[in-house]
Scaffold this active site. Structure first.
Site, mmCIF file in Angstrom:
data_model
loop_
_atom_site.group_PDB
_atom_site.id
_atom_site.type_symbol
_atom_site.label_atom_id
_atom_site.label_comp_id
_atom_site.label_asym_id
_atom_site.label_seq_id
_atom_site.Cartn_x
_atom_site.Cartn_y
_atom_site.Cartn_z
ATOM 1 N N GLN A 80 0.791 -1.157 -0.132
ATOM 2 C CA GLN A 80 -0.010 -0.122 0.002
ATOM 3 C C GLN A 80 0.769 1.183 -0.012
ATOM 4 O O GLN A 80 2.150 1.079 0.398
ATOM 5 C CB GLN A 80 -0.943 0.067 1.325
ATOM 6 C CG GLN A 80 -2.125 -1.112 1.019
ATOM 7 C CD GLN A 80 -3.221 -0.788 2.458
ATOM 8 O OE1 GLN A 80 -2.988 -1.564 3.315
ATOM 9 N NE2 GLN A 80 -3.716 0.354 2.086
ATOM 10 N N HIS A 81 0.229 2.250 -0.241
ATOM 11 C CA HIS A 81 0.577 3.857 -0.249
ATOM 12 C C HIS A 81 1.806 4.142 -1.177
ATOM 13 O O HIS A 81 2.097 5.252 -1.088
ATOM 14 C CB HIS A 81 1.339 3.990 1.451
ATOM 15 C CG HIS A 81 0.410 3.577 2.404
ATOM 16 N ND1 HIS A 81 -0.964 3.844 2.601
ATOM 17 C CD2 HIS A 81 0.687 2.712 3.379
ATOM 18 C CE1 HIS A 81 -1.267 3.387 3.655
ATOM 19 N NE2 HIS A 81 -0.487 2.465 4.101
ATOM 20 N N ASP A 243 -2.130 -5.233 -0.044
ATOM 21 C CA ASP A 243 -1.723 -6.517 0.509
ATOM 22 C C ASP A 243 -2.607 -6.792 1.697
ATOM 23 O O ASP A 243 -3.015 -7.907 1.792
ATOM 24 C CB ASP A 243 -0.367 -6.438 0.662
ATOM 25 C CG ASP A 243 0.205 -5.258 1.483
ATOM 26 O OD1 ASP A 243 -0.621 -4.217 1.954
ATOM 27 O OD2 ASP A 243 1.483 -5.165 1.816
#
Length: 497
Positions: A80-81, A243
């Site tokens: 992520q991110h 994830d």
């Protein structure tokens, strides 16, 4: 057959799910490099991901012993991110900045202040952006690499990029989009007014991809890539997700009462709920799930990496490390490790460093230091579970995944520090399995079969009874004392945390 892909920090993993036999037919994995610097920079080149995808896919196909033309749909899970930027011609502008990149801590603090502090962030977004979210990376880029900033045509997350590579189409899914910092988790829509704080001219809003529901496909695999991979024409690429969102599906965490805990590079705790969570703390991220619900989550930055560094310090292999840690016993002889080697998110200490406390001439032993590494990282997860429970999340059992879940000692620590029964799924690669299950859901939805995600999880997710740990009351009480010592040290060194 359904292909599940998990592109993580350390590598890419691929599984091939056989729906007829309800089992994994083949698995593959390939490692990633990492660009790392002392100032907190953590980046990767996207071509490392696609190269690893090809390697892991070939391994999985060979081990499954099937023809690639048997694959009907692909689901992608991604860290992520991360920030992946394309120019207006669709070319990648620079390496991707990752979730664990803390170089933009100052920019995150600036944006949170501009949004009106924690209260203003909650009002506009339903959460408080943390260092590592995509939002602050964009401001960092504007301030430090203005030429690259000026070339932005599309902003993608890592799993979005792999979907783009597979299909040629740019799209985003609401679960993963929740961790950008410019997405309203309550309305499930982009929040372009937040991006306007960085670029008032609207250029960043125009760079956002279209949003998908979890069961919607992005498109089909590009013909040229399908030929290269030996796939049939028209293979669907599902929406995919972050994830953690895929890990929830891969552990059957799609209803209230189940908590998934990932012992990986980071530590993540999350639980699916049909109701928007009521936040007790801005440290809880009330993300959307990739099952069209919500997935309140906490994430710690330091987990297996801390254990690896302590293990390497003494030259121990994993077996010797666990023997030493087990020999030390509960409480590590009075030693407490605040394991913030890479800053920390829970508690919010992006610039913190690690601290080793309580040393004396009697307890300074390798065994106690090994134990302190396991306990200190797990105490951070206990802190996170307390925050989730205070936000109304029910925790009847914990489903444990990630590399650390393979350790019987660590499983026992988790059960007794968090005072909850723990069990591992039979398939340890939960994010890759979740991506394959979501691909099946998406493909079945396109065909109009009416099969629910719950039915698919019930068919494909199995728990390993041999891994189950029930906390022992005496150990729970002793860990409670050690945890309070950890909290006292934390409050003394970081009173504002």
């Amino acid at each position: 057959m359904y292909l599940g892909v998990d592109c993580g920090t350390q590598g890419t993993k691929v599984v091939i799910l056989d729906p007829e036999q309800a089992r994994i037919r083949g698995e593959g994995q390939a490692a990633h490099e990492l660009i790392s610097a002392a100032n907190g920079r953590r980046e990767q080149r996207v071509e490392w991901w696609t190269h690893a995808f090809r390697q892991a896919y070939r391994q999985a196909l060979d081990r499954a012993g099937i023809d690639g033309r048997a694959i009907r749909a692909i689901g992608v899970s991604g860290q992520q991110h991360g920030m992946v930027l394309l120019d207006r011609a669709g070319a990648v502008i620079r390496p991707a900045k990752l979730w664990c990149d803390t170089e933009s801590a100052a920019q995150n603090a600036q944006l949170v202040a501009q949004l009106g502090g924690e209260a203003g962030c909650l009002e506009r977004l339903g959460l408080v952006p943390a260092t590592g979210y995509t939002l602050s990376k964009l401001l960092w880029l504007k301030q430090h690499e203005p030429e690259a900033f000026g070339r932005i045509g599309t902003i993608l997350l890592p799993h979005d990029y792999l979907n783009y590579w597979l299909t040629g189409e740019c799209a985003a899914e609401r679960g993963d989009a929740s961790g950008t910092g410019y997405f309203d988790v309550r309305t499930r829509r982009w929040a372009p007014e937040v991006l306007a704080l960085i670029a008032p001219d609207g250029r960043l809003e125009r760079a956002l991809p279209r949003l998908l529901r979890a069961e919607e496909p992005v498109a089909t695999v590009r013909p040229a890539l399908a030929r290269e991979l030996g796939l049939a024409e028209g293979v669907l690429v599902a929406s995919g997700g972050g994830d953690n969102m895929m890990g929830a599906i891969g552990t059957g965490n799609i209803a209230d009462g189940i908590v998934t805990l990932s012992l990986g590079t980071s530590g993540a705790l999350y639980a699916c709920t049909e109701r928007p969570p009521v936040l007790s703390s801005p440290l809880v991220a009330p993300f959307c799930s990739s099952s069209n619900a919500w997935l309140p989550l906490i994430c710690t930055m330091n987990l297996t990496g801390v254990v690896h560094q302590v293990r390497t310090l003494f030259g121990y292999d994993l077996e010797r490390f666990q023997q030493e840690a087990d020999r030390a016993g509960i409480g590590a002889g009075g030693i407490t490790l605040l394991p913030f080697l890479n800053g920390e998110r829970v508690p919010a200490l992006p610039r913190a460093s690690g601290s080793l406390l309580g040393l004396n001439t009697q307890n300074l032993t390798p065994a106690n230091l090994c134990r302190a590494a396991l306990e200190g990282t797990t105490f951070g997860l206990r802190h996170g579970l307390d925050l989730l429970r205070a936000s109304g999340i029910r925790c009847d059992s914990i489903r444990l995944i990630g590399g650390g879940a393979r350790s019987p000692l660590w499983r026992r620590l988790v059960a007794e520090i968090l005072d909850t029964q723990v069990v591992c799924p039979r398939v340890g690669e939960a994010a890759a399995l979740g991506a394959a299950i979501q691909a099946a859901w998406c493909e079945q939805h396109q065909r109009g079969t009416g099969v629910s995600l719950a039915e698919l999880c019930g068919r494909f997710v199995a728990l390993d009874p041999d891994s189950a740990v029930t906390p022992e009351a005496g150990a729970v009480a002793r860990y409670r004392d050690a945890y309070q010592r950890y909290r006292r040290h934390l409050n003394q060194l970081h009173p504002d945390a």
